[in-house]
Write a protein that holds these residues in place. Structure first.
Motif, PDB file in Angstrom:
ATOM      1  N   PHE A 177       0.723  -1.055   0.039  1.00 28.62           N
ATOM      2  CA  PHE A 177       0.123   0.009  -0.066  1.00 28.62           C
ATOM      3  C   PHE A 177       0.778   1.206  -0.055  1.00 28.62           C
ATOM      4  CE2 PHE A 177      -2.209   3.379   2.102  1.00 28.62           C
ATOM      5  CZ  PHE A 177      -3.283   3.630   1.413  1.00 28.62           C
ATOM      6  N   ILE A 178       1.842   1.206   0.895  1.00 33.72           N
ATOM      7  CA  ILE A 178       2.676   2.590   0.990  1.00 33.72           C
ATOM      8  C   ILE A 178       3.550   2.563  -0.386  1.00 33.72           C
ATOM      9  CG2 ILE A 178       4.780   3.267   2.256  1.00 33.72           C
ATOM     10  CD1 ILE A 178       3.708   2.576   4.837  1.00 33.72           C
ATOM     11  N   TRP A 179       3.857   1.505  -0.957  1.00 40.23           N
ATOM     12  CA  TRP A 179       5.017   1.722  -1.755  1.00 40.23           C
ATOM     13  C   TRP A 179       4.002   2.098  -2.984  1.00 40.23           C
ATOM     14  CZ3 TRP A 179       9.776   2.231  -3.040  1.00 40.23           C
ATOM     15  CH2 TRP A 179      10.296   1.963  -4.082  1.00 40.23           C
ATOM     16  N   ASN A 180       3.074   1.341  -3.382  1.00 38.49           N
ATOM     17  CA  ASN A 180       2.339   1.281  -4.519  1.00 38.49           C
ATOM     18  C   ASN A 180       1.535   2.844  -4.849  1.00 38.49           C
ATOM     19  OD1 ASN A 180       3.210  -1.041  -5.556  1.00 38.49           O
ATOM     20  ND2 ASN A 180       1.696  -2.075  -4.743  1.00 38.49           N
ATOM     21  N   ASN A 181       0.948   3.183  -3.552  1.00 36.82           N
ATOM     22  CA  ASN A 181       0.236   4.263  -3.560  1.00 36.82           C
ATOM     23  C   ASN A 181       0.732   5.554  -3.217  1.00 36.82           C
ATOM     24  OD1 ASN A 181      -2.860   3.232  -4.016  1.00 36.82           O
ATOM     25  ND2 ASN A 181      -1.909   1.840  -2.625  1.00 36.82           N
ATOM     26  N   LEU A 182       1.806   5.611  -2.129  1.00 37.60           N
ATOM     27  CA  LEU A 182       2.439   6.643  -1.762  1.00 37.60           C
ATOM     28  C   LEU A 182       3.837   7.262  -2.461  1.00 37.60           C
ATOM     29  CD1 LEU A 182       1.443   6.672   1.962  1.00 37.60           C
ATOM     30  CD2 LEU A 182       0.186   7.695   0.025  1.00 37.60           C
TER      31      LEU A 182
END
Length: 320
Positions: free
Chosen positions: A246-251
């Motif tokens: 989530f953090i890598w792909n979205n932020l």
């Protein structure tokens, strides 16, 4: 976390903003001359390494390149070395016709002058490293280069660039964007598949290695430099293995047009083997300055001790 890259990642969620930032950055860097010297160096490094490992005795006839990016210069360099067919495969359209014409002109001059391969001083982060950066006259003999640089042949290469997909005087350039399946290239038709810092971006690696197997003729060569770093998306080179999807792909990565699969060296090696691609040489580069095993996200607990420290590798092999 690298907050500069976080801002870039978030910018991809704002329509038009990321593309504007990219255009501003690109306008202040490079140019045809810089691009041509980079492509010249990449092609000749792959060619020299293949010759050094007795994988080739002459310049391959048909070349396929995964992820050429904003220049088809690597393939043009192959054509100016004596190859006749070049297939470029990408996920989004980057290549610019006028830029590629300029790169062609620059590359012709480099080959005419038998220019030395641009080395570690000019491109300190470029792999593979060579023992010698002299022009490779053992494989690119004068008669080979003179024949490849005949004026009518250069015109044919330029014509093939302008009319992608048209076979012009036995010179063929095909630009496949996007490439969605292995069927776009005839089976058993390619002599040499190469990629430079591209395989780390491919989502379905098993499908990609399967396609490479299908394209290559029996005994055909694959030649790859794979960069396992986070591409300056975090402070430490392997810190991308710290973050959740989530953090890598979205932020951090955001909606950039191509992703980073975050797969380590052992996964690539395993998939090559599973797809009947026999590895002849593997030259990993180690970097011990990154995060430690205790800092890995649970998703990446499977990676090996070697994986944790392999920053990049250069691999060549053949179709079994």
């Amino acid at each position: 976390m690298n907050y500069k890259t976080l801002v870039w990642g978030l910018s991809t969620h704002v329509p038009g903003l990321y593309n504007s930032l990219i255009k501003m950055r690109n306008s202040s860097s490079g140019g045809a001359a810089k691009s041509s010297r980079y492509c010249y160096s990449v092609w000749l490094r792959h060619l020299v390494m293949a010759k050094n490992h007795n994988l080739i005795k002459k310049v391959p006839e048909t070349i396929a390149e995964l992820g050429p990016g904003d220049s088809l210069g690597v393939g043009i360099a192959a054509l100016l070395s004596g190859s006749n067919r070049y297939y470029a495969l990408d996920v989004v359209p980057h290549a610019n016709l006028m830029h590629n014409i300029s790169v062609l002109d620059e590359l012709v001059k480099l080959f005419q002058d038998r220019e030395s391969i641009p080395d570690d001083i000019e491109w300190p982060d470029l792999f593979p490293k060579l023992h010698s950066y002299k022009f490779p006259k053992d494989i690119l003999r004068d008669e080979v280069i003179d024949a490849a640089l005949k004026p009518e042949r250069i015109i044919a290469i330029k014509d093939a660039l302008v009319n992608s997909g048209v076979d012009s005087s036995n010179i063929e350039i095909q630009y496949f964007v996007p490439w969605n399946n292995s069927g776009i290239i005839q089976k058993d038709s390619v002599d040499f598949v190469l990629s430079q810092a591209v395989m780390e971006h491919i989502e379905n690696l098993d499908e990609a290695y399967s396609a490479i197997f299908q394209w290559l003729r029996a005994g055909g060569i694959f030649s790859m430099e794979i960069d396992f770093s986070n591409h300056v998306m975090a402070k430490k080179w392997n810190e991308h293995w710290r973050y959740s999807d989530f953090i890598w792909n979205n932020l951090i990565w955001g909606k950039r047009p191509y992703s980073l699969n975050r797969q380590p060296a052992s996964i690539h090696l395993s998939l090559m083997n599973n797809n009947n691609l026999k590895i002849i040489c593997d030259f990993p580069q180690y970097n011990h300055s990154g995060i430690k095993r205790s800092e890995l996200n649970k998703k990446f607990e499977y990676i090996t001790d070697d994986d944790l420290y392999i920053n990049n590798t250069f691999i060549q092999g053949i179709k079994r």
